[in-house]
Design a protein around this motif. Structure first.
Motif, PDB file in Angstrom:
ATOM      1  N   ALA A 287     -65.710 -11.336 -10.632  1.00 34.51           N
ATOM      2  CA  ALA A 287     -64.343 -11.837 -10.812  1.00 34.51           C
ATOM      3  C   ALA A 287     -64.370 -13.354 -10.878  1.00 34.51           C
ATOM      4  CB  ALA A 287     -63.475 -11.373  -9.653  1.00 34.51           C
ATOM      5  N   ARG A 288     -63.456 -13.911 -11.639  1.00 38.59           N
ATOM      6  CA  ARG A 288     -63.345 -15.365 -11.726  1.00 38.59           C
ATOM      7  C   ARG A 288     -61.973 -15.774 -11.223  1.00 38.59           C
ATOM      8  NH1 ARG A 288     -66.467 -18.250 -15.550  1.00 38.59           N
ATOM      9  NH2 ARG A 288     -68.389 -17.141 -16.058  1.00 38.59           N
ATOM     10  N   PHE A 289     -61.933 -16.943 -10.581  1.00 42.27           N
ATOM     11  CA  PHE A 289     -60.675 -17.426 -10.028  1.00 42.27           C
ATOM     12  C   PHE A 289     -60.369 -18.817 -10.563  1.00 42.27           C
ATOM     13  CE2 PHE A 289     -62.338 -14.425  -6.960  1.00 42.27           C
ATOM     14  CZ  PHE A 289     -61.233 -13.699  -6.581  1.00 42.27           C
TER      15      PHE A 289
ATOM     16  N   GLU B 139     -69.125  -8.945   3.203  1.00 38.45           N
ATOM     17  CA  GLU B 139     -70.516  -9.119   2.780  1.00 38.45           C
ATOM     18  C   GLU B 139     -71.471  -8.996   3.953  1.00 38.45           C
ATOM     19  OE1 GLU B 139     -71.948  -9.326  -0.025  1.00 38.45           O
ATOM     20  OE2 GLU B 139     -70.237  -9.517  -1.386  1.00 38.45           O
TER      21      GLU B 139
ATOM     22  N   GLY C 244     -57.173 -19.757   0.431  1.00 36.66           N
ATOM     23  CA  GLY C 244     -56.820 -18.760  -0.559  1.00 36.66           C
ATOM     24  C   GLY C 244     -57.908 -17.724  -0.743  1.00 36.66           C
ATOM     25  N   PRO C 245     -57.999 -17.104  -1.882  1.00 39.28           N
ATOM     26  CA  PRO C 245     -57.118 -17.308  -3.025  1.00 39.28           C
ATOM     27  C   PRO C 245     -55.775 -16.584  -2.940  1.00 39.28           C
ATOM     28  CG  PRO C 245     -58.900 -15.790  -3.576  1.00 39.28           C
ATOM     29  CD  PRO C 245     -59.122 -16.207  -2.161  1.00 39.28           C
ATOM     30  N   ARG C 246     -55.595 -15.728  -1.925  1.00 43.84           N
ATOM     31  CA  ARG C 246     -54.398 -14.883  -1.948  1.00 43.84           C
ATOM     32  C   ARG C 246     -53.158 -15.578  -1.420  1.00 43.84           C
ATOM     33  NH1 ARG C 246     -55.002  -9.468   1.079  1.00 43.84           N
ATOM     34  NH2 ARG C 246     -52.836  -9.317   0.380  1.00 43.84           N
TER      35      ARG C 246
ATOM     36  N   ASP D  31     -53.488 -15.429  -7.794  1.00 42.99           N
ATOM     37  CA  ASP D  31     -54.536 -15.915  -6.899  1.00 42.99           C
ATOM     38  C   ASP D  31     -55.104 -17.234  -7.408  1.00 42.99           C
ATOM     39  OD1 ASP D  31     -54.111 -13.693  -5.464  1.00 42.99           O
ATOM     40  OD2 ASP D  31     -56.018 -12.714  -5.911  1.00 42.99           O
TER      41      ASP D  31
ATOM     42  N   THR E 154     -75.287 -10.761  -2.856  1.00 41.70           N
ATOM     43  CA  THR E 154     -75.315  -9.432  -3.447  1.00 41.70           C
ATOM     44  C   THR E 154     -75.024  -9.533  -4.937  1.00 41.70           C
ATOM     45  OG1 THR E 154     -74.575  -8.400  -1.429  1.00 41.70           O
ATOM     46  CG2 THR E 154     -74.162  -7.213  -3.451  1.00 41.70           C
TER      47      THR E 154
ATOM     48  N   ARG F 138     -61.666 -20.942 -15.102  1.00 40.41           N
ATOM     49  CA  ARG F 138     -61.901 -20.027 -13.980  1.00 40.41           C
ATOM     50  C   ARG F 138     -63.375 -20.061 -13.622  1.00 40.41           C
ATOM     51  NH1 ARG F 138     -58.420 -15.526 -13.203  1.00 40.41           N
ATOM     52  NH2 ARG F 138     -56.351 -15.940 -14.081  1.00 40.41           N
ATOM     53  N   PHE F 139     -63.640 -19.904 -12.345  1.00 42.17           N
ATOM     54  CA  PHE F 139     -65.020 -19.951 -11.881  1.00 42.17           C
ATOM     55  C   PHE F 139     -65.353 -18.692 -11.087  1.00 42.17           C
ATOM     56  CE2 PHE F 139     -63.672 -24.328 -12.324  1.00 42.17           C
ATOM     57  CZ  PHE F 139     -64.769 -24.953 -12.889  1.00 42.17           C
ATOM     58  N   PRO F 140     -66.593 -18.243 -11.213  1.00 39.53           N
ATOM     59  CA  PRO F 140     -67.039 -17.212 -10.269  1.00 39.53           C
ATOM     60  C   PRO F 140     -67.096 -17.831  -8.882  1.00 39.53           C
ATOM     61  CG  PRO F 140     -68.731 -17.675 -11.933  1.00 39.53           C
ATOM     62  CD  PRO F 140     -67.645 -18.668 -12.128  1.00 39.53           C
ATOM     63  N   VAL F 141     -66.609 -17.112  -7.888  1.00 39.18           N
ATOM     64  CA  VAL F 141     -66.568 -17.630  -6.522  1.00 39.18           C
ATOM     65  C   VAL F 141     -67.306 -16.665  -5.603  1.00 39.18           C
ATOM     66  CG1 VAL F 141     -65.096 -18.266  -4.577  1.00 39.18           C
ATOM     67  CG2 VAL F 141     -64.361 -18.777  -6.910  1.00 39.18           C
ATOM     68  N   THR F 142     -68.240 -17.203  -4.850  1.00 39.17           N
ATOM     69  CA  THR F 142     -68.952 -16.384  -3.881  1.00 39.17           C
ATOM     70  C   THR F 142     -68.665 -16.878  -2.477  1.00 39.17           C
ATOM     71  OG1 THR F 142     -70.939 -17.767  -3.938  1.00 39.17           O
ATOM     72  CG2 THR F 142     -70.844 -15.959  -5.505  1.00 39.17           C
TER      73      THR F 142
ATOM     74  N   GLY G 203     -71.934 -12.919  -1.413  1.00 35.54           N
ATOM     75  CA  GLY G 203     -71.657 -12.254  -2.671  1.00 35.54           C
ATOM     76  C   GLY G 203     -70.317 -12.674  -3.226  1.00 35.54           C
ATOM     77  N   PHE G 204     -69.971 -12.086  -4.322  1.00 32.63           N
ATOM     78  CA  PHE G 204     -68.758 -12.509  -5.012  1.00 32.63           C
ATOM     79  C   PHE G 204     -67.493 -12.090  -4.263  1.00 32.63           C
ATOM     80  CE2 PHE G 204     -71.874 -12.491  -8.481  1.00 32.63           C
ATOM     81  CZ  PHE G 204     -71.684 -13.782  -8.937  1.00 32.63           C
ATOM     82  N   VAL G 205     -66.538 -12.971  -4.297  1.00 32.19           N
ATOM     83  CA  VAL G 205     -65.221 -12.647  -3.763  1.00 32.19           C
ATOM     84  C   VAL G 205     -64.548 -11.685  -4.733  1.00 32.19           C
ATOM     85  CG1 VAL G 205     -62.970 -13.599  -3.145  1.00 32.19           C
ATOM     86  CG2 VAL G 205     -65.061 -14.880  -2.610  1.00 32.19           C
ATOM     87  N   LEU G 206     -63.941 -10.641  -4.202  1.00 28.95           N
ATOM     88  CA  LEU G 206     -63.295  -9.663  -5.061  1.00 28.95           C
ATOM     89  C   LEU G 206     -61.841 -10.043  -5.304  1.00 28.95           C
ATOM     90  CD1 LEU G 206     -64.730  -6.411  -3.439  1.00 28.95           C
ATOM     91  CD2 LEU G 206     -65.640  -7.786  -5.338  1.00 28.95           C
ATOM     92  N   PRO G 207     -61.287  -9.604  -6.399  1.00 29.96           N
ATOM     93  CA  PRO G 207     -59.867  -9.900  -6.669  1.00 29.96           C
ATOM     94  C   PRO G 207     -58.997  -9.378  -5.530  1.00 29.96           C
ATOM     95  CG  PRO G 207     -60.914  -8.927  -8.602  1.00 29.96           C
ATOM     96  CD  PRO G 207     -61.908  -8.834  -7.483  1.00 29.96           C
ATOM     97  N   GLY G 208     -58.042 -10.163  -5.109  1.00 28.14           N
ATOM     98  CA  GLY G 208     -57.132  -9.732  -4.055  1.00 28.14           C
ATOM     99  C   GLY G 208     -57.705  -9.845  -2.667  1.00 28.14           C
ATOM    100  N   GLU G 209     -58.828 -10.532  -2.547  1.00 31.94           N
ATOM    101  CA  GLU G 209     -59.492 -10.636  -1.248  1.00 31.94           C
ATOM    102  C   GLU G 209     -59.443 -12.090  -0.787  1.00 31.94           C
ATOM    103  OE1 GLU G 209     -63.582  -8.547   0.211  1.00 31.94           O
ATOM    104  OE2 GLU G 209     -63.792 -10.046  -1.364  1.00 31.94           O
ATOM    105  N   ASP G 210     -59.265 -12.303   0.507  1.00 34.92           N
ATOM    106  CA  ASP G 210     -59.297 -13.665   1.023  1.00 34.92           C
ATOM    107  C   ASP G 210     -60.723 -14.037   1.420  1.00 34.92           C
ATOM    108  OD1 ASP G 210     -57.132 -15.365   0.906  1.00 34.92           O
ATOM    109  OD2 ASP G 210     -56.013 -14.150   2.350  1.00 34.92           O
ATOM    110  N   LEU G 211     -60.920 -15.340   1.627  1.00 26.59           N
ATOM    111  CA  LEU G 211     -62.278 -15.819   1.861  1.00 26.59           C
ATOM    112  C   LEU G 211     -62.903 -15.221   3.112  1.00 26.59           C
ATOM    113  CD1 LEU G 211     -61.692 -19.549   0.904  1.00 26.59           C
ATOM    114  CD2 LEU G 211     -62.958 -17.829  -0.410  1.00 26.59           C
TER     115      LEU G 211
END
Lengths: 244, 244
Positions: A9-11, B63, A84-86, A93, A2, B10-14, B48-56
């Motif tokens: 967001a970047r982690f 998604e 993770g990341p949480r 994170d 998507t 930092r990397f974008p993570v999907t 799709g991208f992992v959102l801040p505060g969200e686990d994998l």
DNA sequence: CGATTAATTGTCAAGGTGACGATAAGTGTT
DNA sequence: AACACTTATCGTCACCTTGACAATTAATCG
């Protein structure tokens, strides 16, 4: 995949390595003593941040080399899983990709890195809760040990814990240490030497020890871990671990 | 974990999901048609991208729900592995954590998402190179299929491809589709019903079809995928797949 | 009602496994 | 040198699982 209209967001992403070896008939793990916060003074898995332009396996190998002072770390490296990341780093994170190294018992230069002291520790201390690890590394270690246990069941990778050439008894000691069980030497010998494509007789034998000299084997070419190849399962049917 | 004095990269993570099911005696994968660049118009894994505060796992489930229009996606979700970050997205380094969903053949609302069209496709088209996928999704798909093949060997998860209650023949069809082999109905029946802790007889039978009615089974409680539990292997010795 | 279809139960030989006895081939001891 | 001791390796045997395949059961179909 998507798309999102806003920037994704970047982690921060780290790699951690669970390096396992067999020493003194016990499964050991390579740990570093943290010299910085958080978890200062505690034991943790070696690892660190992935650098821009670096792949995961490369980052794992680099961290391992840096923290052990060993340029080319021996053994079999594979990805274990991501965590993770949480909720795993008090600073925020952080996603970590854990890796598993199965290796012969190589010496680490504990005086090497200026940031951490690396050394081998028996895994039993950490699995039974006697000693603690930083972050969520106890869980990662538990997963790694479980993976190692099942890995040597159906793959020839038990041999990567041994030296280049080894005896059947040494290989059996690896299985006993990893599985935490005793195995019948005669049945193990039959299975290990009888599995096609597993062991290759070097023709030479040990000498000097008490008892009858043992034949020296090496991993058969088909079973040798080729770079990039997933190390085909050759133990079929597998070397079964006794029911716990 | 090594510290760095500078801020970590930092990397974008999907998350990407390889959702597999069995339909028409073939293994199928859920794919979306990309409506945006890059790879516009091509087929890709949902993700799709992992959102801040969200686990994998949460991100993967979200998604999947978004792109299928199904609120609670059925089946067994587990992490497959991480890929990257280098060289997999023309826009730059992106780390993706691939997941594997083994599920019964649930309908997807292809009119659901406004961004993509989701549908089931036979995996064979993509594994033999006949059709292509976006990004490195062909490799991820291949890894996922391999994982699924071995997973049903020693775990009871073959049953998650079936409905709540199913016949031995339906379960056998799953194994045949995933492994791409034919299995002897009589031997499969003996093994499936004879493995303790695998199947539970409901007492009821099918009706209406040609031939003798089949007994309906469900997964035994011990084998049912509990949330959080790693679904203990109960197939010991495993259901062996014939040598290819 | 007989033919057909599919599920289920049996049978049997071959091969693998676990338990354990017996030998082989060194080292150390007297 | 003969002996004890240790470890490696080979052999045996009962039991179980598997793969191949015959036979029986219980429905539907024409």
């Amino acid at each position: 995949m998507t798309e999102s209209r806003t920037a994704p967001a970047r982690f921060p992403v780290t790699v951690d390595v669970v390096a396992l070896t067999v020493a003194d008939d016990a499964l050991n793990v390579l740990l570093v003593t943290r010299l910085l916060e958080p978890f200062r003074g505690q034991l943790a898995l070696p690892g660190g941040f992935v650098l821009p332009g670096e792949d995961l396996a490369a980052a794992a190998a680099r961290e391992l080399a840096e923290e052990t002072g060993v340029e080319h770390v021996p053994g079999h490296l594979e990805q274990l899983g991501s965590y993770g990341p949480r909720g795993r780093d008090p600073r925020g994170d952080v996603l970590t990709v854990a890796h598993l190294l199965l290796a012969p018992n190589f010496p680490v230069l504990s005086a090497g890195s200026d940031a951490e002291l690396a050394a081998w520790y028996p895994v039993s201390h950490f699995l039974d809760g006697e000693l603690q690890l930083a972050f969520d590394h106890e869980r990662i270690l538990a997963d790694a040990v479980e993976r190692a246990k099942s890995k040597i069941e159906y793959s020839p990778l038990g041999a990567v814990f041994c030296a280049e050439e080894f005896t059947v008894a040494q290989l059996r000691a690896v299985y006993e240490a990893v599985w935490g069980t005793r195995l019948d030497p005669r049945n193990f010998h039959r299975k290990a030497t009888g599995t096609p494509g597993f062991l290759e007789d070097t023709g030479r034998t040990t000498a000097g020890d008490a008892g009858r000299p043992a034949a020296l084997f090496r991993l058969a070419p088909a079973a040798r871990p080729a770079a990039g190849q997933p190390t085909r399962a050759v133990l079929n049917p597998p070397l079964m671990r006794p029911p716990s």
